[in-house]
Design a protein around this motif. Structure first.
Motif, PDB file in Angstrom:
ATOM      1  N   ASN A 116       0.794  -1.240   0.000  1.00  0.00           N
ATOM      2  CA  ASN A 116       0.000   0.000   0.000  1.00  0.00           C
ATOM      3  C   ASN A 116       0.821   1.283   0.000  1.00  0.00           C
ATOM      4  O   ASN A 116       0.326   2.326   0.412  1.00  0.00           O
ATOM      5  CB  ASN A 116      -0.951   0.055   1.206  1.00  0.00           C
ATOM      6  CG  ASN A 116      -1.950  -1.066   1.181  1.00  0.00           C
ATOM      7  OD1 ASN A 116      -2.324  -1.511   0.097  1.00  0.00           O
ATOM      8  ND2 ASN A 116      -2.363  -1.534   2.344  1.00  0.00           N
ATOM      9  N   ILE A 117       2.048   1.231  -0.434  1.00  0.00           N
ATOM     10  CA  ILE A 117       2.833   2.473  -0.456  1.00  0.00           C
ATOM     11  C   ILE A 117       2.812   3.045  -1.869  1.00  0.00           C
ATOM     12  O   ILE A 117       3.201   2.383  -2.823  1.00  0.00           O
ATOM     13  CB  ILE A 117       4.264   2.221   0.050  1.00  0.00           C
ATOM     14  CG1 ILE A 117       4.149   1.819   1.517  1.00  0.00           C
ATOM     15  CG2 ILE A 117       5.121   3.470  -0.106  1.00  0.00           C
ATOM     16  CD1 ILE A 117       5.413   1.492   2.192  1.00  0.00           C
ATOM     17  N   PRO A 118       2.307   4.268  -1.995  1.00  0.00           N
ATOM     18  CA  PRO A 118       2.112   4.825  -3.335  1.00  0.00           C
ATOM     19  C   PRO A 118       3.424   5.235  -4.018  1.00  0.00           C
ATOM     20  O   PRO A 118       4.359   5.669  -3.357  1.00  0.00           O
ATOM     21  CB  PRO A 118       1.248   6.065  -3.062  1.00  0.00           C
ATOM     22  CG  PRO A 118       1.506   6.426  -1.638  1.00  0.00           C
ATOM     23  CD  PRO A 118       1.869   5.169  -0.916  1.00  0.00           C
TER      24      PRO A 118
ATOM     25  N   ASN B 161       3.390   9.836  -1.816  1.00  0.00           N
ATOM     26  CA  ASN B 161       4.464   9.134  -1.097  1.00  0.00           C
ATOM     27  C   ASN B 161       5.216  10.158  -0.237  1.00  0.00           C
ATOM     28  O   ASN B 161       5.640  11.210  -0.737  1.00  0.00           O
ATOM     29  CB  ASN B 161       5.421   8.479  -2.102  1.00  0.00           C
ATOM     30  CG  ASN B 161       6.432   7.600  -1.412  1.00  0.00           C
ATOM     31  OD1 ASN B 161       7.211   8.056  -0.593  1.00  0.00           O
ATOM     32  ND2 ASN B 161       6.406   6.318  -1.737  1.00  0.00           N
ATOM     33  N   THR B 162       5.392   9.851   1.035  1.00  0.00           N
ATOM     34  CA  THR B 162       5.983  10.849   1.944  1.00  0.00           C
ATOM     35  C   THR B 162       7.411  11.223   1.531  1.00  0.00           C
ATOM     36  O   THR B 162       7.837  12.364   1.723  1.00  0.00           O
ATOM     37  CB  THR B 162       5.982  10.340   3.400  1.00  0.00           C
ATOM     38  OG1 THR B 162       6.712   9.124   3.475  1.00  0.00           O
ATOM     39  CG2 THR B 162       4.568  10.121   3.908  1.00  0.00           C
ATOM     40  N   ALA B 163       8.143  10.264   0.946  1.00  0.00           N
ATOM     41  CA  ALA B 163       9.500  10.568   0.465  1.00  0.00           C
ATOM     42  C   ALA B 163       9.423  11.541  -0.711  1.00  0.00           C
ATOM     43  O   ALA B 163      10.203  12.512  -0.796  1.00  0.00           O
ATOM     44  CB  ALA B 163      10.205   9.291   0.048  1.00  0.00           C
TER      45      ALA B 163
ATOM     46  N   PRO C 215       7.438  -1.624   8.136  1.00  0.00           N
ATOM     47  CA  PRO C 215       6.124  -1.790   7.512  1.00  0.00           C
ATOM     48  C   PRO C 215       5.237  -0.558   7.712  1.00  0.00           C
ATOM     49  O   PRO C 215       5.213   0.017   8.800  1.00  0.00           O
ATOM     50  CB  PRO C 215       5.529  -3.000   8.239  1.00  0.00           C
ATOM     51  CG  PRO C 215       6.633  -3.617   9.008  1.00  0.00           C
ATOM     52  CD  PRO C 215       7.684  -2.583   9.217  1.00  0.00           C
ATOM     53  N   GLY C 216       4.524  -0.156   6.663  1.00  0.00           N
ATOM     54  CA  GLY C 216       3.591   0.979   6.756  1.00  0.00           C
ATOM     55  C   GLY C 216       2.409   0.611   7.626  1.00  0.00           C
ATOM     56  O   GLY C 216       2.033  -0.557   7.717  1.00  0.00           O
ATOM     57  N   GLY C 217       1.839   1.612   8.293  1.00  0.00           N
ATOM     58  CA  GLY C 217       0.669   1.350   9.131  1.00  0.00           C
ATOM     59  C   GLY C 217       0.986   0.483  10.329  1.00  0.00           C
ATOM     60  O   GLY C 217       0.121  -0.211  10.860  1.00  0.00           O
TER      61      GLY C 217
ATOM     62  N   GLY D 142       2.684   1.732  13.151  1.00  0.00           N
ATOM     63  CA  GLY D 142       2.874   2.528  14.366  1.00  0.00           C
ATOM     64  C   GLY D 142       4.346   2.694  14.698  1.00  0.00           C
ATOM     65  O   GLY D 142       4.700   3.137  15.783  1.00  0.00           O
ATOM     66  N   LEU D 143       5.204   2.344  13.728  1.00  0.00           N
ATOM     67  CA  LEU D 143       6.652   2.462  13.964  1.00  0.00           C
ATOM     68  C   LEU D 143       7.260   3.583  13.113  1.00  0.00           C
ATOM     69  O   LEU D 143       8.462   3.564  12.822  1.00  0.00           O
ATOM     70  CB  LEU D 143       7.347   1.128  13.660  1.00  0.00           C
ATOM     71  CG  LEU D 143       7.007  -0.006  14.639  1.00  0.00           C
ATOM     72  CD1 LEU D 143       7.520  -1.350  14.130  1.00  0.00           C
ATOM     73  CD2 LEU D 143       7.607   0.286  16.024  1.00  0.00           C
ATOM     74  N   GLY D 144       6.433   4.533  12.716  1.00  0.00           N
ATOM     75  CA  GLY D 144       6.955   5.713  12.014  1.00  0.00           C
ATOM     76  C   GLY D 144       7.498   5.430  10.633  1.00  0.00           C
ATOM     77  O   GLY D 144       8.472   6.055  10.196  1.00  0.00           O
ATOM     78  N   SER D 145       6.834   4.512   9.925  1.00  0.00           N
ATOM     79  CA  SER D 145       7.290   4.133   8.584  1.00  0.00           C
ATOM     80  C   SER D 145       7.230   5.316   7.618  1.00  0.00           C
ATOM     81  O   SER D 145       8.187   5.577   6.873  1.00  0.00           O
ATOM     82  CB  SER D 145       6.399   2.997   8.100  1.00  0.00           C
ATOM     83  OG  SER D 145       6.579   2.746   6.759  1.00  0.00           O
TER      84      SER D 145
ATOM     85  N   SER E  37       0.385  11.772   5.013  1.00  0.00           N
ATOM     86  CA  SER E  37       0.079  10.376   5.365  1.00  0.00           C
ATOM     87  C   SER E  37      -0.757  10.259   6.630  1.00  0.00           C
ATOM     88  O   SER E  37      -1.602   9.391   6.733  1.00  0.00           O
ATOM     89  CB  SER E  37       1.356   9.548   5.495  1.00  0.00           C
ATOM     90  OG  SER E  37       1.970   9.780   6.724  1.00  0.00           O
ATOM     91  N   SER E  38      -0.529  11.138   7.613  1.00  0.00           N
ATOM     92  CA  SER E  38      -1.231  10.922   8.882  1.00  0.00           C
ATOM     93  C   SER E  38      -2.317  11.959   9.138  1.00  0.00           C
ATOM     94  O   SER E  38      -3.101  11.819  10.067  1.00  0.00           O
ATOM     95  CB  SER E  38      -0.243  10.923  10.044  1.00  0.00           C
ATOM     96  OG  SER E  38       0.204  12.232  10.289  1.00  0.00           O
TER      97      SER E  38
HETATM   98  P1  ADP Z   1       3.269   4.475  10.454  1.00  0.00           P
HETATM   99  O1  ADP Z   1       2.939   4.979  11.830  1.00  0.00           O
HETATM  100  O2  ADP Z   1       3.804   3.078  10.471  1.00  0.00           O
HETATM  101  O3  ADP Z   1       4.112   5.418   9.663  1.00  0.00           O
HETATM  102  P2  ADP Z   1       1.057   5.516   9.089  1.00  0.00           P
HETATM  103  O4  ADP Z   1      -0.334   4.969   9.102  1.00  0.00           O
HETATM  104  O5  ADP Z   1       1.335   6.826   9.718  1.00  0.00           O
HETATM  105  O6  ADP Z   1       1.947   4.360   9.686  1.00  0.00           O
HETATM  106  O7  ADP Z   1       1.597   5.635   7.619  1.00  0.00           O
HETATM  107  C1  ADP Z   1       1.293   4.714   6.682  1.00  0.00           C
HETATM  108  C2  ADP Z   1       0.513   5.427   5.577  1.00  0.00           C
HETATM  109  O8  ADP Z   1       1.373   6.332   4.918  1.00  0.00           O
HETATM  110  C3  ADP Z   1       0.015   4.428   4.573  1.00  0.00           C
HETATM  111  O9  ADP Z   1      -1.284   4.818   4.194  1.00  0.00           O
HETATM  112  C4  ADP Z   1       0.953   4.610   3.409  1.00  0.00           C
HETATM  113  O10 ADP Z   1       0.334   4.371   2.161  1.00  0.00           O
HETATM  114  C5  ADP Z   1       1.359   6.082   3.518  1.00  0.00           C
HETATM  115  N1  ADP Z   1       2.683   6.348   2.945  1.00  0.00           N
HETATM  116  C6  ADP Z   1       2.962   7.240   1.973  1.00  0.00           C
HETATM  117  N2  ADP Z   1       4.263   7.218   1.671  1.00  0.00           N
HETATM  118  C7  ADP Z   1       4.839   6.300   2.449  1.00  0.00           C
HETATM  119  C8  ADP Z   1       6.165   5.833   2.561  1.00  0.00           C
HETATM  120  N3  ADP Z   1       7.151   6.284   1.791  1.00  0.00           N
HETATM  121  N4  ADP Z   1       6.391   4.896   3.491  1.00  0.00           N
HETATM  122  C9  ADP Z   1       5.387   4.418   4.260  1.00  0.00           C
HETATM  123  N5  ADP Z   1       4.110   4.815   4.190  1.00  0.00           N
HETATM  124  C10 ADP Z   1       3.825   5.757   3.274  1.00  0.00           C
END
Ligand code: ADP
Length: 310
Positions: free
Chosen positions: A55-57, A63-65, A92-94, A96-99, A135-136
């Motif tokens: 699910n990472i776009p 995409n946050t990057a 891993p995204g989603g 809670g470890l600040g992915s 993202s959040s």
């Molecule tokens: P976490 O706390 O693990 O970062 P979040 O729910 O805050 O989880 O973030 C995950 C969300 O951010 C997902 O919906 C994901 O698609 C989105 N996202 C966008 N870009 C990224 C990225 N580069 N890495 C991870 N998640 C991303």
């Protein structure tokens, strides 16, 4: 990609029980990795996402990057050339470890390096926060700040960039349990009540203050008494199966505290030494095995460097 710059950015645990949107710490592992280089075509181009990429776009506006890299390039007036990014997700995204924050921080540091480092690391925080906002849904810095500069950080007011390093005793380790389920930060924030009772406000602020004192003085018993969340954990713990059992096992083994990492579903237990953290991680995982549920565990120290070049 022939040559390029590689940076790694650590996972983070935010909230830390009593510090909702206020406390966060960086872990030694896992870390996201981004490799990037200049290309002729202007803008940011994400050409590869590998690893924990569910699910990472790819789109640079989501995409946050991509968002952080684009914001920094534009701030520096760089329009003639572009940047190509390869993202290797280990967080891993989603989870809670600040992915999402790790990718944003890594991208900001990488673009700054490509530009020959015009900005200090702490000046890159606003660009990483631009990514985190998308993202959040909010500009809270309790993942971005520790991810970028490492350590345990207290965020007093992220809009004013008013944040402070909290010195923690050496030897602390975290046991982390990551259940095989995804909790979206937006959804997990959405279920929180907007009001807090006066009684809970008093308990929570007393704990937060005492936790900082315990960290500063190395008073492990005070850390243990303070690492308790009276406000958020009771509202979120139902999202994590067998939360109470896992927490009980961790505390019975001697963990200083156990709560939800960020918006979950990851759980952390703060431990006074590494061997104990390993035993706690095994015990937390055993709860899931007993219920035939999937989860991974790992043990990490507190990362003091934040994002680094590799
Ligand atoms: P976490 O706390 O693990 O970062 P979040 O729910 O805050 O989880 O973030 C995950 C969300 O951010 C997902 O919906 C994901 O698609 C989105 N996202 C966008 N870009 C990224 C990225 N580069 N890495 C991870 N998640 C991303």
């Amino acid at each position: 990609m022939t040559s390029g710059i590689k940076v790694i950015a650590p996972a983070t645990i935010s909230n830390l029980a009593c510090g909702f949107d206020t406390l966060g710490l960086a872990l030694d592992l896992p870390c996201d990795e981004i490799i990037g280089r200049w290309v002729d075509s202007p803008g940011v181009h994400i050409i590869e996402i590998s690893g924990e990429k569910k699910n990472i776009p790819y789109h640079v506006d989501t995409n946050t990057a991509g968002i952080a890299a684009t914001a920094l390039l534009s701030h520096m007036g760089e329009t003639g050339r572009g940047v190509e990014l390869k993202i290797r997700k280990h967080i891993p995204g989603g989870s809670g470890l600040g992915s999402s924050a790790a990718s944003a921080c890594a991208a900001a540091v990488l673009v700054n390096e490509l530009l020959n480092r015009p900005l200090e690391k702490r000046e890159l925080i606003p660009f990483a926060l631009d990514g985190e906002l998308v993202s959040s849904g909010s500009r809270h810095g309790d993942n971005v700040v520790p991810c970028m500069i490492g350590g345990l950080m207290l965020i007093r007011d992220i809009l004013e960039y008013d944040y402070h390093r909290v010195y923690a005793p050496s030897g602390l380790f975290l046991a982390v349990l990551l259940p095989d389920l995804v909790v979206n930060t937006r959804d997990s924030r959405g279920l929180l009540r907007q009001e807090v009772s006066l009684q809970d406000m008093v308990k929570q602020s007393a704990n937060l203050g005492a936790l900082i004192i315990g960290m500063n003085t190395g008073d492990l018993d005070l850390i243990h008494r303070s690492l308790e969340d009276h406000v958020i954990e009771p509202q979120r713990k139902h999202l994590i199966p067998f939360f109470d059992q896992i927490k009980d096992r961790a505390l019975n083994l001697g963990a200083l505290g156990c709560s939800i990492s960020g918006a979950g579903p990851a759980l952390f237990a703060l431990c006074p030494e590494k061997l104990l953290a390993q035993n706690v991680a095994d015990a937390m995982k055993q709860v899931y095995e007993e219920h035939h549920l999937g989860a991974r565990t790992f043990v990490s120290g507190i990362n003091q460097e934040g994002v680094i070049l590799k």
